[in-house]
Enzyme design. Structure first.
Site, PDB file in Angstrom:
ATOM      1  N   ARG A  56       3.119  13.849   3.968  1.00 15.44           N
ATOM      2  CA  ARG A  56       4.459  14.029   4.517  1.00 15.44           C
ATOM      3  C   ARG A  56       4.996  15.368   4.008  1.00 15.44           C
ATOM      4  O   ARG A  56       5.727  15.416   3.010  1.00 15.44           O
ATOM      5  CB  ARG A  56       5.396  12.893   4.100  1.00 15.44           C
ATOM      6  CG  ARG A  56       5.011  11.520   4.645  1.00 15.44           C
ATOM      7  CD  ARG A  56       6.093  10.489   4.353  1.00 15.44           C
ATOM      8  NE  ARG A  56       5.718   9.160   4.783  1.00 15.44           N
ATOM      9  CZ  ARG A  56       6.508   8.088   4.655  1.00 15.44           C
ATOM     10  NH1 ARG A  56       7.702   8.217   4.097  1.00 15.44           N
ATOM     11  NH2 ARG A  56       6.117   6.904   5.071  1.00 15.44           N
ATOM     12  N   LEU A  92       8.170  -2.374   3.413  1.00 13.50           N
ATOM     13  CA  LEU A  92       7.569  -1.848   4.628  1.00 13.50           C
ATOM     14  C   LEU A  92       8.343  -0.636   5.119  1.00 13.50           C
ATOM     15  O   LEU A  92       9.568  -0.573   5.003  1.00 13.50           O
ATOM     16  CB  LEU A  92       7.576  -2.910   5.729  1.00 13.50           C
ATOM     17  CG  LEU A  92       6.619  -4.096   5.576  1.00 13.50           C
ATOM     18  CD1 LEU A  92       6.946  -5.147   6.623  1.00 13.50           C
ATOM     19  CD2 LEU A  92       5.176  -3.635   5.701  1.00 13.50           C
ATOM     20  N   GLY A  93       7.632   0.305   5.693  1.00 17.44           N
ATOM     21  CA  GLY A  93       8.329   1.450   6.262  1.00 17.44           C
ATOM     22  C   GLY A  93       7.367   2.528   6.706  1.00 17.44           C
ATOM     23  O   GLY A  93       6.292   2.698   6.133  1.00 17.44           O
ATOM     24  N   LYS A 107      17.404   1.107  10.314  1.00 12.45           N
ATOM     25  CA  LYS A 107      17.605   0.511   8.992  1.00 12.45           C
ATOM     26  C   LYS A 107      18.874  -0.341   8.977  1.00 12.45           C
ATOM     27  O   LYS A 107      18.898  -1.442   8.416  1.00 12.45           O
ATOM     28  CB  LYS A 107      17.691   1.597   7.925  1.00 12.45           C
ATOM     29  CG  LYS A 107      16.422   2.406   7.732  1.00 12.45           C
ATOM     30  CD  LYS A 107      15.283   1.561   7.195  1.00 12.45           C
ATOM     31  CE  LYS A 107      14.067   2.405   6.844  1.00 12.45           C
ATOM     32  NZ  LYS A 107      12.926   1.588   6.378  1.00 12.45           N
ATOM     33  N   LEU A 166      12.761   9.412  -2.009  1.00 15.28           N
ATOM     34  CA  LEU A 166      11.888   8.796  -3.003  1.00 15.28           C
ATOM     35  C   LEU A 166      10.937   9.843  -3.577  1.00 15.28           C
ATOM     36  O   LEU A 166      10.259  10.552  -2.830  1.00 15.28           O
ATOM     37  CB  LEU A 166      11.089   7.658  -2.374  1.00 15.28           C
ATOM     38  CG  LEU A 166      11.901   6.446  -1.914  1.00 15.28           C
ATOM     39  CD1 LEU A 166      11.021   5.499  -1.115  1.00 15.28           C
ATOM     40  CD2 LEU A 166      12.504   5.736  -3.112  1.00 15.28           C
ATOM     41  N   SER A 205       0.805  -1.222   0.000  1.00 17.16           N
ATOM     42  CA  SER A 205       0.000   0.000   0.000  1.00 17.16           C
ATOM     43  C   SER A 205       0.839   1.273   0.000  1.00 17.16           C
ATOM     44  O   SER A 205       0.298   2.370  -0.135  1.00 17.16           O
ATOM     45  CB  SER A 205      -0.937   0.015   1.215  1.00 17.16           C
ATOM     46  OG  SER A 205      -0.186   0.023   2.426  1.00 17.16           O
ATOM     47  N   GLY A 206       2.147   1.149   0.143  1.00 15.51           N
ATOM     48  CA  GLY A 206       3.011   2.318   0.195  1.00 15.51           C
ATOM     49  C   GLY A 206       3.441   2.792  -1.187  1.00 15.51           C
ATOM     50  O   GLY A 206       3.066   2.216  -2.215  1.00 15.51           O
ATOM     51  N   TYR A 210      16.286   6.611  12.737  1.00 16.59           N
ATOM     52  CA  TYR A 210      15.856   6.049  11.452  1.00 16.59           C
ATOM     53  C   TYR A 210      16.981   5.258  10.802  1.00 16.59           C
ATOM     54  O   TYR A 210      16.804   4.096  10.423  1.00 16.59           O
ATOM     55  CB  TYR A 210      15.400   7.187  10.540  1.00 16.59           C
ATOM     56  CG  TYR A 210      14.862   6.734   9.206  1.00 16.59           C
ATOM     57  CD1 TYR A 210      13.541   6.326   9.071  1.00 16.59           C
ATOM     58  CD2 TYR A 210      15.675   6.724   8.079  1.00 16.59           C
ATOM     59  CE1 TYR A 210      13.041   5.910   7.842  1.00 16.59           C
ATOM     60  CE2 TYR A 210      15.186   6.312   6.843  1.00 16.59           C
ATOM     61  CZ  TYR A 210      13.866   5.909   6.736  1.00 16.59           C
ATOM     62  OH  TYR A 210      13.388   5.492   5.508  1.00 16.59           O
TER      63      TYR A 210
END
Length: 226
Positions: free
Chosen positions: A165, A78-79, A134, A157, A17-18, A130
């Site tokens: 955001r 995911l994220g 990772k 991205l 969904s991202g 963050y």
């Protein structure tokens, strides 16, 4: 003589969904050599022409869904962010714990190849939450015994997200100029990348079978598509 029919690679996609997951789905429409099986907590809007399955369930059900996907490759996109998650702990629950739980479920289901969307600057020793998270995830995944693990470390991205955001959106506006004027030589790895371009890299790498752990930053991701 009839033509040989080659079975499509089955990509078990988490994070459908991202921004990146949606781009992978979009790019797969024109790729008869891949079939996407998404695993998600809720239904995912699909573009016209998409040929895929979305297996829906709570994260506690994901190991069963991942096994049912019969995937050849696990693609993990995911994220979240600290702000969206609401706390350090909630952020790590997604970007660390859920990623590892998903990877372990994939290994238990017999999936021996994985592609992870990480981040440029990932470092298990970083003081930044963050980047440290990772880096810790990358290290943990490298110890799970995947025959092939591709770690992608994109910069900012570019693409349209569903969630808001503001800082990232502002960054997307200036990113192309920064790529040209600032990010040169050793800083090239910090260049931005369009989500659709990253999706193309993911689909290309899904066909690679040479064993090992491969870390891809800006230039090496660009080389994948040459």
């Amino acid at each position: 003589m009839s033509d040989t029919i080659v079975a499509a690679r089955r990509l078990c996609l988490v994070g459908a969904s991202g921004l990146v997951g949606a781009a992978v789905i979009e790019e797969s429409i024109r790729r008869p050599d891949v079939r996407i099986i998404g695993v998600a907590r809720r239904e995912v809007p699909l573009p016209a022409g998409a040929r895929l399955e979305i297996l829906v369930g709570g994260t506690g059900e994901w190991p069963t869904l991942i096994e049912a996907a019969h995937g050849d490759v696990l693609v993990c996109a995911l994220g979240t962010t600290r702000k969206a998650a609401g706390s350090d702990e909630a952020f790590r629950a997604v970007d660390h714990d859920l990623v590892l739980e998903t990877a372990r479920a994939a290994r238990a289901a017999g999936i021996d190849r994985m592609i992870l969307v990480s981040s440029v600057g990932a470092d298990a020793e970083s003081t930044n939450l963050y980047l440290r998270t990772k880096g810790e995830v990358e290290k943990a995944l490298s110890e799970l015994g995947f025959a092939r693990l591709d770690i992608l470390r994109p910069g900012l991205l570019r693409g349209r997200r569903i969630e808001d955001r503001p800082l990232e959106m502002a960054g997307q506006v200036i990113a192309p100029l920064a790529d040209l004027l600032v990010f040169h030589a050793r800083l090239r790895r910090f260049r931005s990348i369009a989500a659709v371009r990253l999706a193309q890299v993911i689909l290309a790498l899904s066909g690679e079978e040479a064993p090992g752990i491969f870390v891809h930053e800006h230039d090496s991701m660009a080389a994948v598509l040459r």
